[in-house]
Design an enzyme around this catalytic site. Structure first.
Site, PDB file in Angstrom:
ATOM      1  N   GLU A  74       2.927  22.130  39.123  1.00 23.61           N
ATOM      2  CA  GLU A  74       2.398  21.010  39.185  1.00 23.61           C
ATOM      3  C   GLU A  74       2.939  20.428  40.679  1.00 23.61           C
ATOM      4  O   GLU A  74       2.245  19.513  41.316  1.00 23.61           O
ATOM      5  CB  GLU A  74       3.265  20.066  38.372  1.00 23.61           C
ATOM      6  CG  GLU A  74       2.285  18.931  38.090  1.00 23.61           C
ATOM      7  CD  GLU A  74       3.206  17.866  37.181  1.00 23.61           C
ATOM      8  OE1 GLU A  74       3.550  18.133  36.168  1.00 23.61           O
ATOM      9  OE2 GLU A  74       3.126  16.501  37.838  1.00 23.61           O
ATOM     10  N   ASP A  75       4.085  20.789  40.873  1.00 25.86           N
ATOM     11  CA  ASP A  75       4.705  20.286  42.309  1.00 25.86           C
ATOM     12  C   ASP A  75       4.351  21.138  43.366  1.00 25.86           C
ATOM     13  O   ASP A  75       4.284  20.594  44.575  1.00 25.86           O
ATOM     14  CB  ASP A  75       6.125  20.100  42.325  1.00 25.86           C
ATOM     15  CG  ASP A  75       6.450  18.962  41.366  1.00 25.86           C
ATOM     16  OD1 ASP A  75       5.931  18.127  40.657  1.00 25.86           O
ATOM     17  OD2 ASP A  75       7.891  19.114  41.059  1.00 25.86           O
TER      18      ASP A  75
END
Ligand code: MN
Length: 720
Positions: A74-75
């Site tokens: 996600e990051d």
């Protein structure tokens, strides 16, 4: 930092699997390098603490690796799930993927609610739906999510206040109940207490202060009870471990709130005592129970045997509350060491020592209930309805009911045999023609009780469900998932079939109650087209009861209007409510000269052609009457309420005593019959009754009674 995790992991994960955990840590640390959290710590602390919480639950190496990697994809937009799959294998990648999707659903939910405001029902429903689906695929996804939430709650003080409230509500609404359903009590209590502290800081403080101020007394008391208990159990030859058990602040708050609702007061520390007894075998559990109940009085109604009836989330224990040493009531839980482990770790216990073993079939069987609930919920399409169903089916109080083969099914409290049938197999609900509970026939509206054995009586073929099942007031179906299944059945019918069914319902239950034209009744319900009205009746979106209620409230309004006119002193148009004493039901009318109204002192005058006219006692015409023998005493009587004249027609097979049966039924309803005509055609007899009823609801009751008279084929209202 990694050492905190490794020291927990070494005890139970085989050496050859430790590598993947270390690898995942290094990979994540590298990926998150330079990133910090709102608290100022390096970001890696978050995935690490998430993994540590899972190590406390003794989850396997793949799950720990996935926990460490859960925020990477996600990051870091340059790292994909495929990269993870290549490096750590399919299991880890699938888990990370599940958690990521889950997180996306959650973010969408917050965005939908505008972040600071409460999450909209639609968005929340979507989150729960994704969560349940992810869970049915691999429960470890949810365990990682719960551990993730645990750490986020621990660091919640770094968030702005509005965000804190939102996250805390979500935790209390969804995550804590989820932990509860999965049997991970320790996690549940931690989540609840942290969320409660944010949502109700004053109450939280007051309870923890109370706990602290009574701590010394409590500890002395519990210590004493422990010593006595240990000695008694030893005397009986039962090897045991006796532990004092802390109670969570939130659970105390809930208990106090519940007591307040019941108008009961709790002496301040009553609920703060708890003990746990761990023994070696099931036999010892019951032996210990016997010893405890001999020494201390059990509190009636405070006993649960989850050893004989384990919960579907695998939990086993005996719960009892006793009055110890005649002072305080103490809650005691009795279980084996094995059950204790399960109670602490919940479904996570499944992965204990599982590493390298073959799959656990009995476990899969035990989480079947979960899949069934989720399957059922898939059919619910409306967001709000889904949420309501999910909350009811998934997070509500539950009971346990046996199949005739001794298999346990878990259902929400208040569930019926139809809910039970649905839980056994979703299509069984369409073959159910009756039910036996503990060997006795019961109505389908029977509310199942904890420990009941329920047998579903079935037909060989699929049968049309009854529309009544959708009527919440009638109580056939409690669970949202089962109701959705029935609703779906009707919605899938052709519109023409629904219209026809609606028409039948209308004829049978509504038409005969009213003299209004069908279109007028539809309009009264706010539906312009008669066909649409009938279709809605036929597919169950509009219930007969709803229409009948509307009709009778309309009549009540009309009656109030008449009464209102009487109060205003306007002449009443009928003889309603006047009893002529000693004369029977004579035709009465109100004299125009003095217009008596309800409450006036009155007298009757027997006219030559119009029966009895009613005058005020003070009416000059009466005072000067020269034929006093024609005056009769009258009174307003006890039934001053307005009654409606109606005529009904009963069609029946002719038989001896029919008329008597019908008229006695009518008088039992306290309805006066003013005329009764009976005609016979061959074997059929048609009875026409004119009578005065108080309104539609009474007429409806009467029709219902008449329907059940032997031989009666139809009852309907006709024009006067
Ligand atoms: Mn996270």
């Amino acid at each position: 930092m990694l050492e905190t995790l490794m020291s927990k992991v070494r005890g139970y994960i085989p050496n050859d699997r430790l590598r993947v955990v270390v690898d995942a840590y290094e990979y994540a640390e590298d990926a998150h390098r330079g990133q910090t959290r709102k608290s100022g710590e390096p970001f890696i602390e978050h995935p690490l603490q998430t993994a540590v919480a899972l190590a406390d639950l003794r989850l396997d190496a793949d799950a720990l690796a996935a926990a460490l990697l859960h925020d990477v994809v996600e990051d870091r937009h340059d790292i994909s799930i495929e990269d993870i799959r290549e490096r750590f294998g399919g299991q880890v990648a699938n888990l990370v993927d599940g958690v990521t999707k889950f997180t996306e659903a959650e973010m969408a939910a917050s965005a939908g609610g505008g972040g600071a405001r409460t999450v909209s029902a639609q968005a929340q429903a979507e989150t729960i739906r994704k969560m349940l689906i992810a869970m049915s695929e691999d429960i470890r996804v949810v365990l990682i999510k719960l551990a993730d939430r645990l750490h986020n709650m621990r660091t919640i003080r770094y968030l702005p206040p509005a965000k804190r409230i939102e996250k805390s509500k979500e935790t209390l609404d969804i995550y804590a109940p989820l932990a509860h359903r999965l049997g991970i009590w320790d996690l549940k209590w931690k989540l609840e207490d942290m969320a409660f502290q944010q949502l109700n800081p004053e109450e939280y403080r007051s309870i923890s202060l109370r706990l602290n101020s009574t701590r010394r007394e409590r500890e002395r008391y519990i210590e004493n009870a422990k010593v006595i208990l240990r000695k008694e159990l030893e005397k009986a030859g039962i090897g045991c471990e006796v532990l004092g058990r802390p109670k969570s602040i939130y659970s105390i708050h809930c208990k106090t709130a519940k007591y307040a609702l019941q108008n009961k007061t709790v002496d301040d520390i009553h609920d703060l005592f708890a003990l746990r007894v761990l023994v070696d075998s099931v036999q010892d559990c019951y032996a210990a129970l016997g010893v405890i109940h001999t020494r201390w009085h059990p509190v009636p109604g405070e006993f649960d045997d989850y050893v004989a009836n384990p919960k579907d989330n695998l939990y086993q224990s005996i719960h009892t509350t006793v009055v110890a040493e005649d002072v305080h009531s103490v809650e005691i839980q009795i279980r084996t060491h094995e059950m204790h482990q399960l109670a602490e770790y919940g479904v996570a216990a499944h992965w204990l020592y599982k590493e390298g073993d073959a799959g656990d079939e009995s476990f899969d069987k035990k989480v079947v209930w979960l899949r069934q609930i989720i399957e059922g919920l898939k059919d619910v399409t409306e967001a709000e309805e889904f949420l309501e169903s999910a909350k009811k089916d998934f997070f509500a109080d539950h009971i346990f009911v046996y199949t005739p083969l001794g298999e346990l099914k878990e259902l929400p409290a208040g569930a019926t045999p139809l809910d039970f049938a649905f839980r056994i197999h979703t299509d069984l609900i369409f073959r159910c023609i009756g039910a036996k509970v503990n060997g006795k026939l019961v109505p389908l509206t029977y509310q199942l009780r904890n420990g009941d054995t329920c047998q579903i009586l079935t037909s060989k073929t699929v049968r049309r469900p009854s529309l009544d099942w959708l009527n919440k007031d009638l109580g056939y179906v409690k669970t949202g998932s089962a109701r959705a299944k029935v609703q779906q059945w009707f919605k899938r019918q052709e519109r023409s079939v629904n219209i026809q069914r609606g028409r039948d319902l209308y004829r049978r239950h509504i038409h005969r109650l009213t003299s209004l034209r069908d279109e007028r009744v539809a309009a009264l319900m706010g539906i312009g087209k008669l066909d649409e009205f009938l279709a809605q009746l036929g597919d169950g979106s509009l219930s007969v009861a709803h229409v009948v209620n509307k009709l009778s409230s309309r009549e009540k309004e009309a009656k109030d209007e008449v009464r209102h006119q009487q109060e205003l002193g306007m002449p009443i148009s009928s003889s309603a409510g006047i009893e002529v004493l000693g004369v029977g039901d004579l035709l009465t009318s109100v004299a125009r000269c003095c217009n008596p109204i309800s409450g006036d002192k009155i007298i009757g005058f027997v006219t030559r052609a119009k029966g009895v006219t009613i005058h005020r006692l003070s009416c000059p015409n009466i005072l000067h009457e020269d034929e006093p023998e024609r005056l009769v005493p009258v009174s307003w009587g006890s039934r001053t309420e307005v009654r409606y004249p109606v005529r009904i027609q009963v069609k029946s097979m002719d038989r001896v005593g029919l008329l008597g049966d019908i008229t006695s039924l009518v008088s039992a309803e306290k309805v006066n019959i003013t005329s009764c005509v009976s005609e016979e055609y061959d074997d059929v007899s048609i009875i026409t009754l004119t009578m005065h009823v108080s309104g539609t609801d009474q007429l409806s009751r009467l029709f219902f009674d008449l329907d059940s008279v032997k031989g009666v084929m139809s009852v309907r209202r006709t024009n006067l």
